[in-house]
Design an enzyme around this catalytic site. Structure first.
Site, PDB file in Angstrom:
ATOM      1  CG  LEU A 117      26.960  39.400 115.161  1.00  0.00           C
ATOM      2  CD1 LEU A 117      28.344  40.283 115.535  1.00  0.00           C
ATOM      3  CD2 LEU A 117      26.864  38.407 115.886  1.00  0.00           C
ATOM      4  CD  GLU A 363      19.939  33.577 116.674  1.00  0.00           C
ATOM      5  OE1 GLU A 363      19.763  32.618 118.165  1.00  0.00           O
ATOM      6  OE2 GLU A 363      18.867  34.248 116.419  1.00  0.00           O
ATOM      7  CB  SER A 366      25.788  23.133 110.861  1.00  0.00           C
ATOM      8  OG  SER A 366      24.164  23.149 111.077  1.00  0.00           O
TER       9      SER A 366
END
Length: 385
Positions: A117, A363, A366
């Site tokens: 990705l 992924e 924060s």
């Protein structure tokens, strides 16, 4: 509000996983080469039946596996998680032919999967992808040769298991200027012409690399899901795996906490044991408090996912955010309480200190999780008015 507590069979399974990780997986991990796929370790995960559970279990079981493996062998945990991350889009959105070709090999550990990705200029901003899927005639590249065809051109970066994976779930822009609505997910075997890659030397020991796509041919048979709907594939995968990233973090935090309990109970200092110092005892209590709070949020999010709750994106973001930030804090405090010995190469905490930093970034960093949480909160408010 979903709640969570372990039942006896789950507790026993977690204990079994910790033992397997220590006795069978850690020795294989220690023989691996940092920065490269450890195929022997992945094969053992397959033989133990853990990789198959990626496709037959829910989010709670995934979190239990990741937390338990992380406690005893972070390399095994990461190897399992990367197989799941790369192959879940095939499991959830693949055609029967795609699933039959790849999922049995992922489950038995003979095929390495990767989730492609991120890009050099589009890491956390997944809607800004620039890898181009340009329509045009190309030679057949699949057994069934029909439908639209594209050529992929551009770069991917920070891809776990690259460039050694056997196939990649690749997200590319099929409609220019359409943001998240113009992205398509493709299943791209590693041997496609024009696909090359290089490894990157990173702080954490697991394999990460960059991929270059030079007019890589793909057909309609390679599409995962629907054309221009790949963003849904990506976000659906991340909503499942973000809480389990939190479980990985909780496993590391618990390992650091347990090491600290042992050290402070046995270490002589100032005429007694370290634990007798109120400042130390209070610090250990704070580490335990934060670890348990993070664990509860992780499993609440996983339970919400398994129950099909409407607020999964918010809960997944909260779980990943709290757990990864907590693990960073707990491991850092554990190093501080251990002193210089924790900084020696090969010490558990030296290893955890290197491992614990990356989950706050991958992924969705924060900061991205905070943005998701705020967006979901305001959307809920507006919907209620």
């Amino acid at each position: 509000m979903p709640a969570f507590s372990l039942d006896p069979p789950q507790s026993a399974w977690c204990a079994e996983l910790r033992a397997l990780a220590a006795e069978r997986l850690r020795p294989l991990a220690e023989k691996g080469e940092p920065g490269h796929v450890n195929r022997a370790l992945v094969t053992e995960l397959g033989q133990l039946g853990l990789l198959e559970r990626l496709f037959t279990s829910g989010a709670v079981d995934l979190c239990l596996m990741r937390e338990s493996l992380a406690y005893a062998c972070t390399e095994a945990e990461t190897a399992l998680a990367l197989q799941g991350l790369g192959a879940h889009p095939v499991h959830a959105h693949g055609t029967p032919a795609q699933r039959d070709r790849w999922l049995p090999r992922v489950a038995d550990g003979t095929a390495i999967a990767a989730f492609a990705l991120s890009e050099p200029a589009a890491g956390s901003d997944a809607a800004a992808l620039e890898l181009r899927a340009e329509a045009g005639a190309s030679e057949p590249v699949a057994e069934s040769d029909g439908g639209a065809r594209w050529r992929l051109t551009g770069e991917k970066c920070w891809i776990s298991n690259a460039p050694e994976a056997d196939f990649y779930t690749v997200f590319a822009r099929t409609t220019p200027g359409a943001g998240a609505r113009g992205v398509t997910a493709f299943l791209v075997p590693a041997d496609r012409p024009g696909l090359t890659g290089t490894g990157l030397d990173m702080l954490s020991p697991h394999p990460i690399g960059a991929l270059s796509f030079d007019a890589v041919p793909v057909t309609a048979d390679d599409v995962l899901g629907e054309v221009d709907r790949g963003f849904r594939v990506a976000m659906g995968t991340l909503n499942l795996f973000r809480p389990s990233v939190g479980a990985f973090a909780v496993g590391m935090a618990q390992a650091a906490l347990d090491a600290t309990l042992t050290h402070t109970a046995e270490r002589d200092a100032f005429g007694g044991k370290l634990k007798d110092l109120q400042s130390v005892a209070h610090q250990v209590a704070e580490m335990a408090l934060r670890t348990e709070a993070a664990r509860l949020m992780v499993y609440a999010a996983a339970t919400a996912y398994d129950e099909g709750a409407a607020d999964v994106p918010k809960r997944a973001a909260m779980a990943k955010l709290l757990a990864t930030e907590t693990a960073q804090y707990v491991v850092d405090q554990a190093v501080q309480l251990h002193g210089a010995r924790a900084l020696r190469r090969g010490h558990l905490l030296e290893h955890l200190y290197r491992e614990v930093r990356a989950p706050r970034i991958y992924e969705g960093a924060s900061e991205v999780q905070r943005g998701i949480i705020a967006k979901e909160l305001y959307a809920t408010r507006e919907a209620a008015q």
